[in-house]
Structure formats: structure tokens, C-alpha cells
Motif scaffolding. Structure first.
Motif, PDB file in Angstrom:
ATOM      1  N   LEU A 207       0.813  -1.219   0.000  1.00 37.33           N
ATOM      2  CA  LEU A 207       0.000   0.000   0.000  1.00 37.33           C
ATOM      3  C   LEU A 207       0.841   1.261   0.000  1.00 37.33           C
ATOM      4  O   LEU A 207       0.386   2.310  -0.466  1.00 37.33           O
ATOM      5  N   ASP A 208       2.067   1.167   0.521  1.00 38.79           N
ATOM      6  CA  ASP A 208       2.909   2.372   0.545  1.00 38.79           C
ATOM      7  C   ASP A 208       3.715   2.534  -0.743  1.00 38.79           C
ATOM      8  O   ASP A 208       4.443   3.516  -0.910  1.00 38.79           O
ATOM      9  N   GLY A 209       3.609   1.568  -1.666  1.00 37.67           N
ATOM     10  CA  GLY A 209       4.221   1.699  -2.980  1.00 37.67           C
ATOM     11  C   GLY A 209       5.738   1.657  -3.010  1.00 37.67           C
ATOM     12  O   GLY A 209       6.347   2.111  -3.981  1.00 37.67           O
ATOM     13  N   ASP A 210       6.359   1.070  -1.969  1.00 38.19           N
ATOM     14  CA  ASP A 210       7.829   1.049  -1.954  1.00 38.19           C
ATOM     15  C   ASP A 210       8.399  -0.224  -2.584  1.00 38.19           C
ATOM     16  O   ASP A 210       9.611  -0.440  -2.571  1.00 38.19           O
ATOM     17  N   GLY A 211       7.529  -1.090  -3.115  1.00 34.33           N
ATOM     18  CA  GLY A 211       8.002  -2.314  -3.744  1.00 34.33           C
ATOM     19  C   GLY A 211       8.257  -3.451  -2.772  1.00 34.33           C
ATOM     20  O   GLY A 211       8.630  -4.545  -3.189  1.00 34.33           O
ATOM     21  N   ILE A 212       8.064  -3.211  -1.474  1.00 30.49           N
ATOM     22  CA  ILE A 212       8.283  -4.228  -0.447  1.00 30.49           C
ATOM     23  C   ILE A 212       6.921  -4.651   0.100  1.00 30.49           C
ATOM     24  O   ILE A 212       6.179  -3.826   0.633  1.00 30.49           O
ATOM     25  N   SER A 213       6.595  -5.919  -0.045  1.00 32.25           N
ATOM     26  CA  SER A 213       5.253  -6.375   0.353  1.00 32.25           C
ATOM     27  C   SER A 213       5.343  -7.590   1.269  1.00 32.25           C
ATOM     28  O   SER A 213       4.814  -8.656   0.977  1.00 32.25           O
TER      29      SER A 213
END
Length: 432
Positions: A207-213
Motif C-alpha cells: 500500500l505504501d508503494g515502496d516495492g516491499i510487500s
């Protein structure tokens, strides 16, 4: 008015230095394991007085001494097998560290285990050892000649990454998942982390769009934190699972009817004999608790470099984005054990599953084949290599370069580091 070339280069260098300094405003922690931090090798913490250390001796004995097949005069440590991978916990965790990596075959020694996807009659894990008169399920032949990827640094330095190939001599269609026994650093502290804290790190939909999920692996409703796939939610269950799968020792957690499948008539007969000669599980609940207590009181290697020697590497570690998964600071709230209670620890892990891309994925169509729990980095320099889930990386730098998937952006930043920056990053990591 544009700056002259020389001035602009100086300006860029100053900006880069400023960015690194800003990233490292908070020094890298020296004591990674709170009250359990200590210099030197992993061992029972010096915080205990002699009487408390003596109370841990049963668990220490169960861990280090070999188990034997039943029936035996050694009734407190019999029940080995009939199928197994190791005679003792210590045989896979030498000096409480990482497992030994066989060079060509599982015939050499334990330490590298093979989980199975849809193993059928072979169960969830392949057993490469058996008690007298029986045959092991299989041996795995290993080769390490295939180049899986080539990473090129901005300065032209090139490193080839060799991926191991595994072949089950009896059935090449088996989908194998190799797992090297990990070092036993900070297991009690990991067990003491509130799962609500781990959930704050999770972002399965990015959800924060940093590529880390990162996502939590739920095990019967609780958060898994032990094992390469975070398959076990507590240290006690991890100990029971290791006894069950690796040594063939039953417990109340994994009783006889959950033992590895026996396809051989002699194996079934051996299990029946064990059932008749030994009432109840082969390790008692108190035995499991003793081993868990022993592991909970092992020291966490303290960083062994002066802060000024680690400053640059710490800044580069953050600059590359490694800390997004290898979380530095985790708070432990109250716990019955004062050595584990109210600690700020620095395991360099979020204990979540992350998609590490095709380079590290198992060869299977099953779910989560490319998902791995973030490996804690504390004790990295003390324990040494080889690295990653199957020991394919001989060096820390190779381990970094194997990362892809969610970590690909971080790897690309590392590939831009010059030789001095690479050396500083590795000096920081090997000091942990």
C-alpha cells in the motif's frame, strides 16, 4: 547561472556525502541482542549464576548428545528414526551455528535437508538416514556448475552466481526444497516478540508503494517466525518439528501417527516395536521445554568493530534500502523471563515472507516457492558462511547479489557502489 563542471562535481559529492551522513545519523547498534549480547562464540549467557546454568543442563544434553534407536538401555535418549536426517541437533548445528554443506552428496553428512512439495509417500521431508537393517529414502546428488546469473558492477567488476542442481537418485520428478540448518542466534528473543509488532511490518498489498510487500505466514492462526518459510510460530514447536522430521523423535506435538511415512515393511515393523516398548512420546513435554529453555538462554554475538569503522557501511546499508526488510530495531514488551523482557533488540529481520524472485525460487508450481522469511543478520560475522537457504552463496557479497524480486531495486543500488563502498558495506555486515 549554471555551475562550472568542477564546481558541480564538488557540489554533487557534497550532496552525496550529506545524504550518507543523514542516513547514518543514528549509529548502528553495538549490542544486537539486548541483555543476551556477548562477545565471542554462541554459548549459554554469562548473565546466569551457576545454579541457573545447571538447570539448563538437561536441555543442553538433549541437544548435543546423540539419540539411539529403541529399545535401548539409554531410555532417556532412545527412539531414533527409523528414518531420520541426523543423530542429534548438534550434528546439524555445529557449535550452535550453521549446518555443514555437503560438497557432492547427502551421503557425506547432515546439515542440508530437503523439504518436499507434494512428497506423497515420502512425507514432507526426505530422510537420508535410517536405522540398522533399513534403507534411507534416498540420497541427493549435488552439482554446482550451472551459472544462473551474472551481476555486473558499475566499475566493470563481474560476478557469476552458480546455482546448485539437486538430483534424487531414485526419482528425478520429486520437487525438492533444500534447507541448510540456520544458526541458533537469538531464538528466545525471536520467540518473545509480540506478533502485533511483526504485523506492523507487514504490507502484503504494498500500500505504501515502496516495492516491499512482506506478509506474515499464519500457522494455525498465529504468526510463524521460525524456519526458512516461517513455518513454526513458537520456539517450542520449532524444536518439536526438528525432533520429528530430522531425528525421527516423537512428541506430544508430533506424535507417532504424524511420523514420516514408512514405505518399507521393516520400517513399519520398527515403528510398531517402538510403540510397544516405549509408552507415550519419545521426548516428553518436559524434555521439549528443557531444550527450548536452553536455546532461549544462548548469547547473541555482539558486533566486533568500533563505531567509526562501521559508520560508512551502516549508511550504505540504509542507502541501498536493505533495512526495509532487515529491520534493525524491534521492541520486546514484558516477558516472564527477565533476560528476554523489555528489550530493544537488533536482529536485522522483520521475520516476514518476501518474494525474492526467480533466482532464489524453488523449482515447483506450488505456492510461495519464491517467498522466504527475512534471514536475521545478527551474528553474521561470528557464524560465517555459507549463506542463504541452501548455502549457495560462498560470500556475503554473493548472498546480496542472489536477491531479486522485492530486493531487486536494492541490488541495483549496490551494483552502483564502487570497490571502496562495497568493502565498507561488507565490513559493516561481517561485524554483526
Amino acid at each position: 547561472m549554471p555551475l562550472p563542471f568542477k564546481a558541480s562535481a564538488i557540489f554533487a559529492a557534497v550532496c552525496l556525502l550529506s545524504a550518507c551522513q543523514k542516513a547514518a545519523e543514528t549509529p548502528a547498534p553495538l549490542a544486537t541482542g539486548g541483555a543476551l549480547s556477548a562477545s565471542g562464540p554462541i554459548r549459554i549467557t554469562h548473565q546466569l549464576h551457576p545454579g541457573e546454568r545447571l538447570e539448563l543442563s538437561p536441555g543442553q544434553s538433549f541437544f548435543h548428545k546423540p539419540w539411539v534407536s529403541a529399545p535401548s538401555t539409554t531410555t532417556d535418549r532412545d527412539g531414533l528414526g527409523p528414518l531420520f536426517n541426523a543423530h542429534s541437533c548438534e550434528s546439524c548445528h555445529k557449535a550452535l551455528g550453521r549446518g555443514q554443506l555437503p560438497s557432492r552428496s547427502t551421503r557425506e553428512h547432515g546439515g542440508l535437508l530437503f523439504r518436499l512439495y507434494a512428497g506423497g509417500a515420502y512425507g514432507e521431508q526426505l530422510q537420508t538416514r535410517a536405522t540398522a537393517g533399513l534403507d534411507a529414502e534416498a540420497q541427493i546428488e549435488i552439482s554446482r556448475h550451472r551459472v544462473a546469473a551474472t551481476r555486473v558492477f558499475a566499475d566493470g567488476t563481474t560476478i557469476q552466481l552458480h546455482k546448485p542442481d539437486y538430483r534424487a537418485e531414485f526419482d528425478e520428478t520429486l520437487e525438492l526444497s533444500p534447507r541448510l540448518a540456520p544458526p541458533l542466534v537469538g531464538t528466545g528473543l525471536i520467540d518473545a516478540i509480540d506478533e502485533k509488532v511483526l504485523l506492523t511490518f507487514a504490507d502484503p498489498d504494498d500500500l505504501d508503494g515502496d516495492g516491499i510487500s512482506g506478509q506474515a505466514n499464519r500457522v494455525n492462526g498465529t504468526i510463524g517466525r521460525f524456519g526458512w518459510k516461517a513455518e513454526q510460530a513458537s520456539l517450542r514447536s520449532q524444536v518439536a518439528k526438528a525432533f520429528h522430521e530430522d531425528i525421527g523423535i516423537t512428541s506430544s506435538v508430533f506424535p507417532l501417527d504424524h511420523s514420516p511415512d514408512c514405505a518399507q515393511a521393516q520400517c513399519l515393523e520398527n515403528q510398531n516395536t517402538t510403540r510397544e516398548t516405549k509408552e507415550g512420546p519419545e521426548i516428553s513435554d518436559s524434555g521439549l521445554d528443557a531444550v527450548a529453555a536452553y536455546l532461549s538462554h544462548l548469547s547473541v554475538p555482539q558486533t566486533h568493530k568500533r563505531p567509526e569503522k562501521r559508520h560508512a557501511g551502516w549508511a550504505l546499508f540504509q542507502q541501498a534500502g536493505c533495512a526495509a526488510c532487515h529491520r534493525t530495531n524491534i521492541e520486546i514488551a514484558s516477558h516472564p523471563n527477565p533476560l528476554l523482557s523489555k528489550q530493544r533488540i537488533h536482529p536485522y529481520s522483520d521475520f516476514l515472507l518476501h518474494d525474492m524472485g526467480p533466482l532464489l525460487a524453488d523449482q515447483s508450481d506450488a505456492a510461495l516457492v519464491s517467498e522466504w522469511r527475512t534471514a536475521p543478520l545478527w551474528g553474521l560475522g561470528t557464524v560465517g558462511g555459507p549463506y542463504l537457504h541452501d548455502g549457495r552463496a560462498a560470500t556475503v557479497l554473493e548472498a546480496i547479489l542472489w536477491h531479486s524480486g522485492e530486493a531487486e531495486a536494492s541490488v541495483r543500488k549496490v551494483l552502483k557502489f564502487n570497490s571502496g563502498e562495497r568493502a565498507a558495506l561488507l565490513e559493516f555486515l561481517t561485524a554483526l
